[in-house]
Design a protein around this motif. Structure first.
Motif, PDB file in Angstrom:
ATOM      1  N   SER A 185      64.052 126.767  78.642  1.00  0.00           N
ATOM      2  CA  SER A 185      65.319 126.974  77.950  1.00  0.00           C
ATOM      3  C   SER A 185      65.712 125.694  77.223  1.00  0.00           C
ATOM      4  N   LYS A 186      66.709 125.813  76.365  1.00  0.00           N
ATOM      5  CA  LYS A 186      67.224 124.618  75.691  1.00  0.00           C
ATOM      6  C   LYS A 186      67.846 123.664  76.703  1.00  0.00           C
ATOM      7  N   ASN A 187      68.513 124.219  77.717  1.00  0.00           N
ATOM      8  CA  ASN A 187      69.109 123.360  78.735  1.00  0.00           C
ATOM      9  C   ASN A 187      68.051 122.588  79.515  1.00  0.00           C
ATOM     10  N   ALA A 188      66.857 123.136  79.630  1.00  0.00           N
ATOM     11  CA  ALA A 188      65.773 122.410  80.297  1.00  0.00           C
ATOM     12  C   ALA A 188      65.376 121.179  79.484  1.00  0.00           C
ATOM     13  N   ILE A 189      65.455 121.301  78.160  1.00  0.00           N
ATOM     14  CA  ILE A 189      65.189 120.134  77.316  1.00  0.00           C
ATOM     15  C   ILE A 189      66.294 119.108  77.497  1.00  0.00           C
ATOM     16  N   TYR A 190      67.548 119.564  77.490  1.00  0.00           N
ATOM     17  CA  TYR A 190      68.655 118.638  77.749  1.00  0.00           C
ATOM     18  C   TYR A 190      68.466 117.948  79.096  1.00  0.00           C
ATOM     19  N   ASP A 191      67.983 118.690  80.077  1.00  0.00           N
ATOM     20  CA  ASP A 191      67.789 118.128  81.409  1.00  0.00           C
ATOM     21  C   ASP A 191      66.768 116.992  81.375  1.00  0.00           C
ATOM     22  N   ALA A 192      65.676 117.214  80.652  1.00  0.00           N
ATOM     23  CA  ALA A 192      64.663 116.167  80.520  1.00  0.00           C
ATOM     24  C   ALA A 192      65.222 114.960  79.775  1.00  0.00           C
ATOM     25  N   MET A 193      66.033 115.198  78.752  1.00  0.00           N
ATOM     26  CA  MET A 193      66.660 114.111  78.006  1.00  0.00           C
ATOM     27  C   MET A 193      67.608 113.321  78.901  1.00  0.00           C
TER      28      MET A 193
END
Length: 205
Positions: A59-67
């Protein structure tokens, strides 16, 4: 004769792709704001089809999480070095800590917003991504404890004062130093309240 362990090249390629995705997301966030990060935009930037991203981030939130985790990991590494080399004088040490975080924050507004503000509705960092920030707070409490500041409420106030100045800096003088210049005065006021020794920092401006 020693034998080198077998490399997991597939895992290495997968990790490299994840880093490329995260780097692209940061580039978009810094250019257009955190909310502008989309799977389609990230995919286009790295030459990948949007559905293919789901094999790396669900998900997009998973990318935010990695960031988020990456940003706090970077700051943790800097904080470990910085806190190990603070000035001995309590007021100077407080000011050094405040300036370090201030400089880190103003260097990358999007990063600061993701790390310290609820900039993305519905996004909550995972426990793993949040862990480096917990380590940073532990380091901060230890550093301030060495200065004789042990009440958690006093640490909270220190953070609130710095965060307030940062918010004003971003809102009213982005790229300038209007609110950065207030740090010595603010730290002096806090130090006076906590009865920390030392001459006023303001006299050194």
């Amino acid at each position: 004769m020693s034998v080198l362990p077998n490399r997991d090249r597939q895992a290495e390629r997968r990790e490299a792709t994840r880093r490329e995705i995260v780097d692209a997301a940061w580039e978009i966030a810094r250019r257009d704001g955190l909310a502008a990060v989309t799977l389609r935009e990230v995919a286009a930037m790295i030459g990948m089809r949007s559905p293919s991203l789901y094999s790396h981030f669900d998900s997009k939130n998973a990318i935010y999480d990695a960031m988020f985790g990456q940003a706090w990991t970077v700051f943790l590494a800097q904080a470990e070095q910085h806190f190990a080399n603070l000035p001995e004088a309590p007021r100077e040490a407080l000011l050094a800590m405040a300036r370090h975080f201030f400089d880190f924050s103003v260097a990358d507004v999007a990063r600061y917003q993701l790390m310290n503000q609820r900039a993305i509705p519905g996004f909550v960092p995972s426990e793993a991504a949040y862990a480096p920030s917990v380590e940073v707070m532990a380091l901060l409490h230890q550093a301030m404890g060495r200065l004789g500041i042990t009440d958690p409420a006093d640490v909270d106030l220190f953070l609130a004062l710095g965060g307030g100045l940062l918010d004003r800096q971003f809102a009213n003088d982005p790229g300038g130093d209007r609110w950065t210049a207030q740090l010595p005065r603010v730290i002096d006021m806090l130090a006076d309240d906590l009865d920390l020794p030392g001459p006023p920092l303001r006299s050194r401006r």
